[in-house]
Design a protein around this motif. Structure first.
Motif, mmCIF file in Angstrom:
data_model
loop_
_atom_site.group_PDB
_atom_site.id
_atom_site.type_symbol
_atom_site.label_atom_id
_atom_site.label_comp_id
_atom_site.label_asym_id
_atom_site.label_seq_id
_atom_site.Cartn_x
_atom_site.Cartn_y
_atom_site.Cartn_z
ATOM 1 N N TRP A 1 30.936 39.242 38.303
ATOM 2 C CA TRP A 1 29.938 40.286 38.298
ATOM 3 C C TRP A 1 30.152 41.225 39.470
ATOM 4 C CZ3 TRP A 1 28.015 35.196 39.370
ATOM 5 C CH2 TRP A 1 27.701 34.955 40.714
ATOM 6 N N VAL A 10 27.234 43.410 41.436
ATOM 7 C CA VAL A 10 25.784 43.501 41.393
ATOM 8 C C VAL A 10 25.261 44.249 42.611
ATOM 9 C CG1 VAL A 10 25.507 41.226 42.460
ATOM 10 C CG2 VAL A 10 23.681 42.099 41.060
ATOM 11 N N TYR A 14 21.924 44.883 45.125
ATOM 12 C CA TYR A 14 20.747 44.159 45.604
ATOM 13 C C TYR A 14 19.659 45.155 45.993
ATOM 14 C CZ TYR A 14 22.796 39.486 45.971
ATOM 15 O OH TYR A 14 23.335 38.253 45.708
ATOM 16 N N HIS A 35 19.199 36.581 41.085
ATOM 17 C CA HIS A 35 19.940 37.497 40.218
ATOM 18 C C HIS A 35 19.215 37.560 38.885
ATOM 19 C CE1 HIS A 35 24.245 37.357 42.104
ATOM 20 N NE2 HIS A 35 23.311 37.581 43.029
ATOM 21 N N ARG A 42 23.460 43.142 35.221
ATOM 22 C CA ARG A 42 23.059 42.190 36.259
ATOM 23 C C ARG A 42 22.668 42.949 37.521
ATOM 24 N NH1 ARG A 42 25.590 36.490 36.703
ATOM 25 N NH2 ARG A 42 24.604 35.641 38.541
ATOM 26 N N ALA A 71 20.145 42.220 41.471
ATOM 27 C CA ALA A 71 19.512 41.192 42.300
ATOM 28 C C ALA A 71 18.381 41.797 43.108
ATOM 29 C CB ALA A 71 20.538 40.562 43.232
ATOM 30 N N TRP A 118 16.128 40.831 46.775
ATOM 31 C CA TRP A 118 16.270 40.005 47.973
ATOM 32 C C TRP A 118 15.317 40.472 49.068
ATOM 33 C CZ3 TRP A 118 18.163 40.760 53.053
ATOM 34 C CH2 TRP A 118 18.449 42.082 53.362
#
Length: 115
Positions: A59, A61, A63, A97, A105, A107, A109
């Protein structure tokens, strides 16, 4: 600042090939892997994760920094997202995720130490 993209990650079952590609393409400095098989990219701009131990997924991705990871995951699920990697607290950060309803995809955080 909340709800901003401020980190990226590349997951790969071929970390050496990925390091060679991204270093060659962008000149990124990719550090040595940690015990968790995670290498930092250009200091703390991003990371490269060897996914071999977790099924070998690939992936790229982004964040998003949020105030509350659990709340963001719950809201994302309400809007049709699915969880790809459940909430993890590694001591320094808490993250998860997700996959949006169109298959992308991403994420969410936050740092654990908010001082």
């Amino acid at each position: 600042m909340s709800n901003r993209v401020d980190y990226f990650e590349i997951g790969t079952p071929a970390p050496e090939a990925s390091k060679a590609f991204y270093s060659g393409l962008f000149g990124w400095q990719i550090g040595p892997p940690s015990e968790a098989h995670y290498s930092m990219v250009d200091g703390d701009a991003g990371g490269l994760w060897d996914t071999t131990a977790m099924g070998g997924g690939s992936w790229a991705v982004f964040y998003v920094h949020v105030d509350d990871v659990a709340a963001a995951v719950a809201r994302a699920e309400e809007l049709g997202a699915t969880v790809a990697l459940p909430i993890i607290d590694n001591g320094d950060i808490t993250f998860a995720h997700l996959v949006d309803p169109l298959g992308n995809r991403f994420a969410v955080w936050r740092p654990n130490n908010t001082e």
